[in-house]
Design an enzyme around this catalytic site. Structure first.
Site, short mmCIF file in Angstrom:
data_model
loop_
_atom_site.label_atom_id
_atom_site.label_comp_id
_atom_site.label_asym_id
_atom_site.label_seq_id
_atom_site.Cartn_x
_atom_site.Cartn_y
_atom_site.Cartn_z
CG HIS A 190 97.14 47.52 31.22
ND1 HIS A 190 96.27 47.72 30.70
CD2 HIS A 190 96.24 48.44 32.71
CE1 HIS A 190 95.26 48.84 30.88
NE2 HIS A 190 95.30 49.03 32.15
NE ARG B 142 95.85 50.99 37.75
CZ ARG B 142 96.15 50.93 37.53
NH1 ARG B 142 97.65 51.26 37.88
NH2 ARG B 142 96.18 49.78 37.35
NE ARG C 262 94.48 53.54 34.62
CZ ARG C 262 96.09 53.36 34.20
NH1 ARG C 262 96.83 54.21 34.25
NH2 ARG C 262 96.52 51.49 34.40
CE1 TYR D 26 92.00 52.08 27.01
CE2 TYR D 26 93.50 50.70 27.64
CZ TYR D 26 92.33 51.71 28.09
OH TYR D 26 92.11 51.69 29.85
CG HIS E 292 89.99 55.78 35.64
ND1 HIS E 292 91.01 54.89 36.66
CD2 HIS E 292 89.87 54.27 34.65
CE1 HIS E 292 91.38 53.23 36.30
NE2 HIS E 292 90.56 52.78 35.08
CE LYS F 78 93.88 48.89 40.29
NZ LYS F 78 92.11 48.17 38.80
#
Length: 324
Positions: free
Chosen positions: A296, A180, A273, A305, A270, A202
């Protein structure tokens, strides 16, 4: 200082109404206490607190009109699933989308959860309400050629060599390591001591990401040209005055690249990414490994994806097949 909203209520048309009409003093005090908890204990972002507070204000205003008087503790104890459904239906009739409705429900669960934790009341009304389905839009990835052109063209957009090298290094990290933009800009020189980047993403989750040769080369070029002393524990990427580089500058650089290369509006930092993940999957990458590389928390987030890759495959098939 945590944000403590003024719980002035809104009428059904969004106008202001007398807060004394919407709730009694006790409920209003609990609303303020809930707000303080969101800021001081839960550490929610100010915008989240503001949005939740607005949602609950509108709910209380609705209940006051729905029940014909100020909302009291007794009113909240007697709350039924039908009351909540009626409020949600009204909000949807006002063209509120599923994502916003989900946030409204989340705000209500937060407030009633607070009341339950402090022993004020417990209600089952929210348990019978389903969270609105939020349609998941597919990530917009660039093609391999577009991603390569984006990186290669970066240096042509800037006359100052060190700034061009800096932007190319950041953009290379987004595509070549799947970072990110905030993660790339948080890197320090000490993070480059090995060929494995230790990235904090995150939720404070830490992951290990390989630093491939082209990305390292882009960073080394920047380090060789940067006019500032870069200490090991300080942010690696700097603005022209030596301060920490703002993500806005990289976003503006991508806007220039979109214009120069004729890329769609979705070609953002983004999107690089997303391209990293999509291209890895297209080359036979393992979904679980890609999940770890992206940081994730859930595999279901990464699985989107597979839909992107399938969509691209079908598009290529339709264009190339002789009977397409």
């Amino acid at each position: 200082m945590p944000l403590t909203p003024n719980f002035t209520m809104l009428d059904q048309d969004g106008g202001m109404t007398d807060s004394a009409f919407a709730t009694d003093d006790f409920v209003r005090e609990r609303l303020s206490a809930w707000s303080r908890e969101m800021g001081a204990v839960k550490r929610l972002a100010p915008r989240t607190i503001e949005a939740y507070s607005r949602d609950i204000s509108q709910f209380m205003s609705f209940l006051a009109g729905h029940m014909g008087g100020p909302v009291t503790l007794k009113s909240l104890r007697e709350l039924r699933g039908a009351d909540i459904r009626a409020f949600m239906a009204q909000r949807r009739s006002e063209s509120l989308g599923s994502r916003s409705l989900a946030r409204v429900l989340s705000a209500m669960k937060s407030f009633f959860g607070f009341l339950e934790r402090e022993g004020t009341l417990s209600t089952e009304a929210l348990n019978v309400i389903r969270t609105p389905k939020i349609p998941r839009s597919l990530p917009k990835a660039l093609t391999v050629l577009e991603a390569r052109q984006t990186i290669a063209t970066t240096q042509e957009m800037e006359e100052r060599p060190w700034v061009a090298a800096r932007d190319m290094a950041v953009i290379s990290l987004c595509y070549g390591a799947g970072l990110r933009i905030s993660e790339a800009l948080a890197l320090t020189r000490s993070d480059l001591e090995t060929d494995i980047l230790r990235v904090t993403g995150k939720g404070g989750r830490t992951r290990m990401v390989p630093l491939i040769a082209p990305v390292r080369a882009a960073i080394e070029t920047y380090l060789g040209l940067a006019p500032f002393k870069l200490w090991p524990e300080e942010p690696l990427f700097r603005g022209v005055r030596g301060g920490v580089l703002s993500p806005r500058l990289i976003q503006l650089r991508m806007a220039q690249l979109r214009s120069a290369l004729g890329l769609p509006p979705s070609a953002t930092p983004h999107a690089l990414r997303h391209s990293f993940a999509t291209h890895l999957l297209g080359q036979g990458g393992d979904l679980r490994s890609i999940q770890e590389l992206l940081g994730h928390a859930s595999l279901s987030t990464t699985q989107i994806y597979t839909a992107v890759d399938t969509e691209r495959l079908l598009d290529s098939y339709a264009k190339a097949h002789p009977r397409g």
